[in-house]
Design a protein around this motif. Structure first.
Motif, mmCIF file in Angstrom:
data_model
loop_
_atom_site.group_PDB
_atom_site.id
_atom_site.type_symbol
_atom_site.label_atom_id
_atom_site.label_comp_id
_atom_site.label_asym_id
_atom_site.label_seq_id
_atom_site.Cartn_x
_atom_site.Cartn_y
_atom_site.Cartn_z
ATOM 1 N N ALA A 37 -4.831 -1.413 11.134
ATOM 2 C CA ALA A 37 -4.966 -0.317 10.095
ATOM 3 C C ALA A 37 -3.492 0.171 8.940
ATOM 4 C CB ALA A 37 -4.700 0.732 10.592
ATOM 5 N N ALA A 38 -2.262 -0.850 9.896
ATOM 6 C CA ALA A 38 -0.944 -0.539 9.502
ATOM 7 C C ALA A 38 -0.902 -1.513 8.220
ATOM 8 C CB ALA A 38 -0.196 -0.233 10.026
ATOM 9 N N ILE A 39 -0.984 -2.831 8.641
ATOM 10 C CA ILE A 39 -1.297 -3.816 8.022
ATOM 11 C C ILE A 39 -2.027 -3.630 6.571
ATOM 12 C CG2 ILE A 39 -1.393 -6.536 7.710
ATOM 13 C CD1 ILE A 39 -0.846 -6.695 9.923
ATOM 14 N N LEU A 40 -3.660 -3.145 6.861
ATOM 15 C CA LEU A 40 -4.572 -3.019 6.146
ATOM 16 C C LEU A 40 -4.256 -2.314 4.948
ATOM 17 C CD1 LEU A 40 -7.443 -4.337 4.579
ATOM 18 C CD2 LEU A 40 -8.246 -1.637 5.749
ATOM 19 N N ILE A 41 -3.544 -0.952 5.237
ATOM 20 C CA ILE A 41 -2.861 -0.017 4.244
ATOM 21 C C ILE A 41 -1.585 -0.753 3.376
ATOM 22 C CG2 ILE A 41 -0.918 2.225 3.733
ATOM 23 C CD1 ILE A 41 -2.782 2.910 6.396
ATOM 24 N N VAL A 42 -1.048 -1.655 3.941
ATOM 25 C CA VAL A 42 0.236 -2.786 3.021
ATOM 26 C C VAL A 42 -0.313 -3.167 1.299
ATOM 27 C CG1 VAL A 42 2.077 -3.846 2.930
ATOM 28 C CG2 VAL A 42 1.718 -1.864 4.348
ATOM 29 N N ILE A 43 -1.774 -3.759 2.641
ATOM 30 C CA ILE A 43 -2.179 -5.091 1.447
ATOM 31 C C ILE A 43 -3.027 -4.549 0.384
ATOM 32 C CG2 ILE A 43 -4.130 -6.953 1.765
ATOM 33 C CD1 ILE A 43 -3.193 -7.293 4.726
ATOM 34 N N VAL A 44 -3.741 -3.430 0.435
ATOM 35 C CA VAL A 44 -4.535 -2.641 -0.578
ATOM 36 C C VAL A 44 -3.671 -2.137 -1.089
ATOM 37 C CG1 VAL A 44 -5.776 -0.936 -0.357
ATOM 38 C CG2 VAL A 44 -6.742 -2.148 1.350
ATOM 39 N N ALA A 45 -2.481 -1.508 -0.859
ATOM 40 C CA ALA A 45 -1.868 -1.130 -1.844
ATOM 41 C C ALA A 45 -0.774 -1.873 -2.679
ATOM 42 C CB ALA A 45 -0.398 -0.182 -0.782
ATOM 43 N N THR A 46 -0.507 -3.547 -2.251
ATOM 44 C CA THR A 46 0.164 -3.777 -2.417
ATOM 45 C C THR A 46 -0.648 -4.499 -3.616
ATOM 46 O OG1 THR A 46 1.078 -4.072 -1.312
ATOM 47 C CG2 THR A 46 1.378 -6.524 -2.754
ATOM 48 N N LEU A 47 -1.940 -5.235 -2.961
ATOM 49 C CA LEU A 47 -3.003 -5.602 -4.757
ATOM 50 C C LEU A 47 -3.352 -5.041 -5.458
ATOM 51 C CD1 LEU A 47 -5.534 -7.298 -1.814
ATOM 52 C CD2 LEU A 47 -3.525 -8.357 -3.631
ATOM 53 N N ILE A 48 -3.321 -3.316 -5.266
ATOM 54 C CA ILE A 48 -4.110 -2.492 -5.982
ATOM 55 C C ILE A 48 -2.662 -2.000 -6.946
ATOM 56 C CG2 ILE A 48 -4.467 -0.310 -7.107
ATOM 57 C CD1 ILE A 48 -6.437 0.154 -4.805
ATOM 58 N N THR A 49 -1.664 -2.178 -7.062
ATOM 59 C CA THR A 49 -1.000 -1.836 -7.306
ATOM 60 C C THR A 49 0.421 -3.111 -8.032
ATOM 61 O OG1 THR A 49 0.899 -1.289 -6.045
ATOM 62 C CG2 THR A 49 -0.268 0.678 -6.406
ATOM 63 N N GLY A 50 0.787 -4.097 -7.338
ATOM 64 C CA GLY A 50 1.171 -4.994 -7.407
ATOM 65 C C GLY A 50 2.715 -5.402 -7.380
ATOM 66 N N SER A 51 3.320 -3.680 -6.487
ATOM 67 C CA SER A 51 4.246 -3.273 -6.300
ATOM 68 C C SER A 51 4.595 -3.860 -5.351
ATOM 69 C CB SER A 51 4.380 -1.906 -6.794
ATOM 70 O OG SER A 51 5.766 -1.072 -6.314
ATOM 71 N N GLU A 52 5.770 -3.995 -4.952
ATOM 72 C CA GLU A 52 7.114 -3.908 -3.578
ATOM 73 C C GLU A 52 6.914 -3.247 -2.473
ATOM 74 O OE1 GLU A 52 11.472 -4.086 -5.131
ATOM 75 O OE2 GLU A 52 10.490 -5.730 -5.287
ATOM 76 N N VAL A 53 6.540 -1.869 -3.291
ATOM 77 C CA VAL A 53 7.219 -1.331 -2.522
ATOM 78 C C VAL A 53 5.703 -1.011 -0.973
ATOM 79 C CG1 VAL A 53 6.496 1.688 -2.146
ATOM 80 C CG2 VAL A 53 7.164 0.683 -4.406
ATOM 81 N N GLY A 54 4.956 -1.251 -1.080
ATOM 82 C CA GLY A 54 3.714 -1.390 0.202
ATOM 83 C C GLY A 54 4.540 -2.630 1.050
ATOM 84 N N LEU A 55 4.582 -3.770 0.841
ATOM 85 C CA LEU A 55 5.837 -4.963 1.678
ATOM 86 C C LEU A 55 7.043 -4.415 1.419
ATOM 87 C CD1 LEU A 55 5.216 -7.599 -0.674
ATOM 88 C CD2 LEU A 55 3.828 -7.263 1.279
ATOM 89 N N LEU A 56 7.516 -3.070 1.374
ATOM 90 C CA LEU A 56 9.235 -2.732 2.038
ATOM 91 C C LEU A 56 8.911 -1.656 2.967
ATOM 92 C CD1 LEU A 56 10.761 -2.511 -1.527
ATOM 93 C CD2 LEU A 56 11.290 -4.356 0.085
#
Length: 177
Positions: free
Chosen positions: A59-78
């Motif tokens: 679930a944590a990985i899915l949150i990061v993946i979705v947030a990054t794909l939607i926003t294109g921002s590095e914030v999810g990865l960080l």
């Protein structure tokens, strides 16, 4: 199976370094593939053990993946290290509410029969780990705003050293107790 576990473990351990250097070359959306690879390897290497933790982690990985794909921002990865601390906190905390605790389960792999004092000790150790995950998550939040170098230093080295320190202190205390 063992190779998959080793490879996924290495990717997890090196995640901050891979993200730090990867962001200098690739877009965040491309680096999400690293998380997909990690998740896929971990899923394939899953031995049927603690399913609850695997679900929290996925679930944590899915949150990061979705947030990054939607926003294109590095914030999810960080924020992935923060999500990992939160995942461990949830997993350990849940075991305090619904025993046996995570630490007790680990202890019972070595000693099936634990005296009541040992069960109490494992509960205390689980609480210490919960405190560590709160602290680690807070510093992970700070590190995102402190710049990539501070993020890499804390999440790629200092947090691992602190985990080793907690494990080492617990081992010494356990030998005494």
């Amino acid at each position: 199976m063992i190779l998959k576990k080793v490879l996924s473990g290495l990717l997890l351990l090196l995640y901050p370094v891979l993200v730090y250097f990867g962001l200098q070359v690739f877009s965040p959306r491309v680096l999400v593939l690293l998380l997909l690879l990690m998740a896929g390897l971990r899923w394939l290497a899953w031995d049927g053990g603690e399913q609850r933790f695997l679900l929290y982690w996925m679930a944590a990985i899915l949150i990061v993946i979705v947030a990054t794909l939607i926003t294109g921002s590095e914030v999810g990865l960080l924020y992935y290290p923060l999500l990992m601390s939160m995942t461990f906190l949830a997993f350990f905390s849940f075991s305090l509410i619904n025993p046996p605790t995570v630490v007790e389960l680990i202890a019972r792999k070595q000693h099936e029969e634990l005296p009541p004092a040992a069960v109490l000790y494992t509960r205390t150790v689980t609480q210490v780990w919960c405190g560590f995950f709160v602290f680690n998550g807070a510093v992970s939040i700070w590190s995102v705003s402190a710049g990539r170098e501070a993020w890499l230093l804390y999440n790629g080295m200092v947090s691992y050293c602190l985990m080793a320190l907690v494990m080492g202190i617990e081992y010494l205390v356990r030998r005494r107790v």
